[in-house]
Design a protein around this motif. Structure first.
Motif, PDB file in Angstrom:
ATOM      1  N   ALA A  47       0.834  -1.213   0.000  1.00 39.35           N
ATOM      2  CA  ALA A  47       0.000   0.000   0.000  1.00 39.35           C
ATOM      3  C   ALA A  47       0.867   1.260   0.000  1.00 39.35           C
ATOM      4  O   ALA A  47       0.567   2.235  -0.690  1.00 39.35           O
ATOM      5  CB  ALA A  47      -0.934  -0.009   1.203  1.00 39.35           C
ATOM      6  N   ARG A  48       1.965   1.220   0.779  1.00 42.42           N
ATOM      7  CA  ARG A  48       2.883   2.369   0.828  1.00 42.42           C
ATOM      8  C   ARG A  48       3.491   2.627  -0.544  1.00 42.42           C
ATOM      9  O   ARG A  48       3.509   3.761  -1.031  1.00 42.42           O
ATOM     10  CB  ARG A  48       4.008   2.134   1.846  1.00 42.42           C
ATOM     11  N   HIS A  49       3.994   1.556  -1.163  1.00 39.68           N
ATOM     12  CA  HIS A  49       4.667   1.701  -2.461  1.00 39.68           C
ATOM     13  C   HIS A  49       3.693   2.161  -3.540  1.00 39.68           C
ATOM     14  O   HIS A  49       4.039   2.979  -4.396  1.00 39.68           O
ATOM     15  CB  HIS A  49       5.330   0.389  -2.869  1.00 39.68           C
ATOM     16  N   LEU A  50       2.472   1.637  -3.493  1.00 36.16           N
ATOM     17  CA  LEU A  50       1.468   2.015  -4.482  1.00 36.16           C
ATOM     18  C   LEU A  50       1.142   3.503  -4.365  1.00 36.16           C
ATOM     19  O   LEU A  50       1.110   4.232  -5.371  1.00 36.16           O
ATOM     20  CB  LEU A  50       0.199   1.179  -4.286  1.00 36.16           C
ATOM     21  N   LEU A  51       0.921   3.969  -3.141  1.00 37.00           N
ATOM     22  CA  LEU A  51       0.616   5.381  -2.928  1.00 37.00           C
ATOM     23  C   LEU A  51       1.804   6.255  -3.331  1.00 37.00           C
ATOM     24  O   LEU A  51       1.635   7.306  -3.965  1.00 37.00           O
ATOM     25  CB  LEU A  51       0.248   5.623  -1.461  1.00 37.00           C
ATOM     26  N   SER A  52       3.014   5.811  -2.992  1.00 39.90           N
ATOM     27  CA  SER A  52       4.217   6.553  -3.359  1.00 39.90           C
ATOM     28  C   SER A  52       4.324   6.704  -4.872  1.00 39.90           C
ATOM     29  O   SER A  52       4.633   7.790  -5.395  1.00 39.90           O
ATOM     30  CB  SER A  52       5.455   5.843  -2.801  1.00 39.90           C
ATOM     31  N   ASN A  53       4.040   5.631  -5.592  1.00 42.49           N
ATOM     32  CA  ASN A  53       4.108   5.665  -7.060  1.00 42.49           C
ATOM     33  C   ASN A  53       3.046   6.608  -7.631  1.00 42.49           C
ATOM     34  O   ASN A  53       3.317   7.359  -8.578  1.00 42.49           O
ATOM     35  CB  ASN A  53       3.921   4.256  -7.640  1.00 42.49           C
ATOM     36  N   LEU A  54       1.839   6.556  -7.076  1.00 44.97           N
ATOM     37  CA  LEU A  54       0.771   7.445  -7.549  1.00 44.97           C
ATOM     38  C   LEU A  54       1.147   8.921  -7.331  1.00 44.97           C
ATOM     39  O   LEU A  54       0.911   9.771  -8.195  1.00 44.97           O
ATOM     40  CB  LEU A  54      -0.536   7.136  -6.813  1.00 44.97           C
ATOM     41  N   LEU A  55       1.737   9.205  -6.180  1.00 47.39           N
ATOM     42  CA  LEU A  55       2.152  10.583  -5.889  1.00 47.39           C
ATOM     43  C   LEU A  55       3.242  11.039  -6.849  1.00 47.39           C
ATOM     44  O   LEU A  55       3.218  12.165  -7.356  1.00 47.39           O
ATOM     45  CB  LEU A  55       2.645  10.696  -4.438  1.00 47.39           C
TER      46      LEU A  55
ATOM     47  N   GLU B   5       3.838   9.945  -9.875  1.00 48.67           N
ATOM     48  CA  GLU B   5       3.328  10.053 -11.244  1.00 48.67           C
ATOM     49  C   GLU B   5       2.347  11.208 -11.437  1.00 48.67           C
ATOM     50  O   GLU B   5       2.316  11.832 -12.492  1.00 48.67           O
ATOM     51  CB  GLU B   5       2.629   8.750 -11.644  1.00 48.67           C
ATOM     52  N   HIS B   6       1.539  11.497 -10.416  1.00 54.85           N
ATOM     53  CA  HIS B   6       0.416  12.415 -10.632  1.00 54.85           C
ATOM     54  C   HIS B   6       0.445  13.701  -9.807  1.00 54.85           C
ATOM     55  O   HIS B   6      -0.384  14.578 -10.033  1.00 54.85           O
ATOM     56  CB  HIS B   6      -0.904  11.684 -10.335  1.00 54.85           C
ATOM     57  N   CYS B   7       1.371  13.808  -8.868  1.00 57.37           N
ATOM     58  CA  CYS B   7       1.390  15.000  -7.995  1.00 57.37           C
ATOM     59  C   CYS B   7       2.786  15.628  -8.018  1.00 57.37           C
ATOM     60  O   CYS B   7       3.619  15.354  -7.144  1.00 57.37           O
ATOM     61  CB  CYS B   7       0.981  14.635  -6.571  1.00 57.37           C
ATOM     62  N   ALA B   8       3.014  16.477  -9.012  1.00 62.56           N
ATOM     63  CA  ALA B   8       4.344  17.064  -9.213  1.00 62.56           C
ATOM     64  C   ALA B   8       4.781  17.953  -8.048  1.00 62.56           C
ATOM     65  O   ALA B   8       5.976  18.167  -7.835  1.00 62.56           O
ATOM     66  CB  ALA B   8       4.350  17.873 -10.508  1.00 62.56           C
TER      67      ALA B   8
ATOM     68  N   THR C 283      -7.012   7.936  -8.364  1.00 60.44           N
ATOM     69  CA  THR C 283      -6.024   8.948  -8.755  1.00 60.44           C
ATOM     70  C   THR C 283      -6.594  10.358  -8.692  1.00 60.44           C
ATOM     71  O   THR C 283      -5.956  11.284  -8.173  1.00 60.44           O
ATOM     72  CB  THR C 283      -5.508   8.667 -10.183  1.00 60.44           C
ATOM     73  N   THR C 284      -7.802  10.530  -9.200  1.00 55.87           N
ATOM     74  CA  THR C 284      -8.421  11.867  -9.196  1.00 55.87           C
ATOM     75  C   THR C 284      -8.645  12.366  -7.779  1.00 55.87           C
ATOM     76  O   THR C 284      -8.371  13.539  -7.457  1.00 55.87           O
ATOM     77  CB  THR C 284      -9.769  11.846  -9.956  1.00 55.87           C
ATOM     78  N   GLU C 285      -9.135  11.484  -6.901  1.00 55.01           N
ATOM     79  CA  GLU C 285      -9.360  11.872  -5.508  1.00 55.01           C
ATOM     80  C   GLU C 285      -8.047  12.224  -4.813  1.00 55.01           C
ATOM     81  O   GLU C 285      -7.993  13.137  -3.993  1.00 55.01           O
ATOM     82  CB  GLU C 285     -10.085  10.752  -4.768  1.00 55.01           C
ATOM     83  N   LEU C 286      -6.994  11.482  -5.154  1.00 49.62           N
ATOM     84  CA  LEU C 286      -5.675  11.752  -4.571  1.00 49.62           C
ATOM     85  C   LEU C 286      -5.193  13.141  -4.995  1.00 49.62           C
ATOM     86  O   LEU C 286      -4.735  13.924  -4.153  1.00 49.62           O
ATOM     87  CB  LEU C 286      -4.677  10.683  -5.013  1.00 49.62           C
ATOM     88  N   LYS C 287      -5.304  13.437  -6.286  1.00 50.24           N
ATOM     89  CA  LYS C 287      -4.866  14.744  -6.787  1.00 50.24           C
ATOM     90  C   LYS C 287      -5.668  15.873  -6.133  1.00 50.24           C
ATOM     91  O   LYS C 287      -5.117  16.910  -5.761  1.00 50.24           O
ATOM     92  CB  LYS C 287      -5.005  14.807  -8.314  1.00 50.24           C
ATOM     93  N   ASP C 288      -6.975  15.643  -5.969  1.00 46.97           N
ATOM     94  CA  ASP C 288      -7.821  16.646  -5.306  1.00 46.97           C
ATOM     95  C   ASP C 288      -7.408  16.854  -3.848  1.00 46.97           C
ATOM     96  O   ASP C 288      -7.374  17.986  -3.352  1.00 46.97           O
ATOM     97  CB  ASP C 288      -9.293  16.227  -5.362  1.00 46.97           C
ATOM     98  N   ALA C 289      -7.089  15.752  -3.163  1.00 49.72           N
ATOM     99  CA  ALA C 289      -6.686  15.832  -1.750  1.00 49.72           C
ATOM    100  C   ALA C 289      -5.375  16.604  -1.602  1.00 49.72           C
ATOM    101  O   ALA C 289      -5.235  17.442  -0.704  1.00 49.72           O
ATOM    102  CB  ALA C 289      -6.543  14.425  -1.171  1.00 49.72           C
ATOM    103  N   VAL C 290      -4.425  16.334  -2.492  1.00 46.34           N
ATOM    104  CA  VAL C 290      -3.131  17.038  -2.445  1.00 46.34           C
ATOM    105  C   VAL C 290      -3.335  18.526  -2.747  1.00 46.34           C
ATOM    106  O   VAL C 290      -2.740  19.393  -2.094  1.00 46.34           O
ATOM    107  CB  VAL C 290      -2.118  16.395  -3.424  1.00 46.34           C
ATOM    108  N   ALA C 291      -4.210  18.828  -3.710  1.00 47.55           N
ATOM    109  CA  ALA C 291      -4.502  20.231  -4.032  1.00 47.55           C
ATOM    110  C   ALA C 291      -5.128  20.944  -2.829  1.00 47.55           C
ATOM    111  O   ALA C 291      -4.802  22.090  -2.526  1.00 47.55           O
ATOM    112  CB  ALA C 291      -5.431  20.312  -5.243  1.00 47.55           C
ATOM    113  N   LYS C 292      -6.031  20.241  -2.125  1.00 45.73           N
ATOM    114  CA  LYS C 292      -6.650  20.812  -0.918  1.00 45.73           C
ATOM    115  C   LYS C 292      -5.594  21.113   0.144  1.00 45.73           C
ATOM    116  O   LYS C 292      -5.626  22.153   0.805  1.00 45.73           O
ATOM    117  CB  LYS C 292      -7.654  19.809  -0.328  1.00 45.73           C
ATOM    118  N   ALA C 293      -4.661  20.160   0.306  1.00 43.95           N
ATOM    119  CA  ALA C 293      -3.587  20.344   1.285  1.00 43.95           C
ATOM    120  C   ALA C 293      -2.725  21.553   0.920  1.00 43.95           C
ATOM    121  O   ALA C 293      -2.354  22.349   1.789  1.00 43.95           O
ATOM    122  CB  ALA C 293      -2.724  19.084   1.369  1.00 43.95           C
ATOM    123  N   GLU C 294      -2.414  21.696  -0.383  1.00 40.67           N
ATOM    124  CA  GLU C 294      -1.629  22.843  -0.841  1.00 40.67           C
ATOM    125  C   GLU C 294      -2.323  24.158  -0.495  1.00 40.67           C
ATOM    126  O   GLU C 294      -1.691  25.103  -0.016  1.00 40.67           O
ATOM    127  CB  GLU C 294      -1.416  22.782  -2.360  1.00 40.67           C
TER     128      GLU C 294
END
Length: 201
Positions: free
Chosen positions: A12-20, A22-25, A116-127
């Motif tokens: 789960a850690r590695h999968l999330l790390s890879n998604l970040l 790839e999709h969260c510059a 992926t979309t929810e992850l990108k939205d969550a990171v944008a919210k955090a920013e």
């Protein structure tokens, strides 16, 4: 931004790390921890911007993060003088914890498998939350500076405007009818358009 992933499942850690990656510059650094105790150590040394936190973990669950920070032998405020200044995004396979997560002021709550979309939205919210915090910090610092300025200086209404003088630069005030003469340390004298009683306080 720096991120830490705390999850007892390696995959789960590695999968999330890879998604970040790839999709969260905006995420430039990613660290991983397999339990809450090692996650707290990483938080202290790395000062992350975002912590992705699993809830269901052996020994200690994600909701106990702040308790562990408090009990880890050093005061939380030593590390985070103003507040816990990282943003928490809970990542879990169980949806029954959502209300509890937001009681802890989580930025977001993601269900596994992570979309992926929810992850990108969550990171944008955090920013956005981080930017808002930074702006608040800047405004508070400005407010403190202005308070300090008002404590150290006095506004003198001279005929052509207002002059700010440090208390230490003033030798004395002298009454001159409805005006006041101010003698300064540099030998200059200013006439102020206010009576002496105005300066008594």
């Amino acid at each position: 931004m720096k991120a830490i992933i705390i999850d007892d499942e390696k995959r789960a850690r590695h999968l999330l790390s890879n998604l970040l990656t790839e999709h969260c510059a905006s995420i430039t650094s990613i660290e991983e921890a397999q339990d809450l105790a090692s996650g707290v150590d990483l938080i202290k040394t790395n000062k992350p911007d975002i912590v992705f936190l699993d809830i269901e973990m052996p020994v200690l669950n994600g909701f106990e993060l702040l308790d562990v920070l408090n009990q880890s032998g050093l005061d939380i405020l030593e590390y985070f003088p103003n507040q816990i200044d990282f943003k928490i995004i809970f990542v879990t396979a169980y949806n029954q914890y959502a209300i509890e997560a937001f009681k802890l002021s989580a930025v977001d709550y993601l269900l596994k498998p992570v979309d992926t979309t929810e992850l990108k939205d969550a990171v944008a919210k955090a920013e956005e939350a981080i930017k808002a915090n930074n702006l608040n910090d800047q405004l508070n610092k400005l407010r403190d500076s202005l308070k300090q300025l008002s404590m150290d200086k006095i506004a003198l209404e001279i005929p052509k405007g207002i002059m700010f003088a440090s208390h230490n630069d003033i030798v004395y005030f002298e009454a001159d009818g409805m005006y006041t003469n101010v003698q300064l340390m540099d030998g200059k004298q200013k006439t102020i358009c206010k009576p002496l009683k105005h300066f008594v306080e």
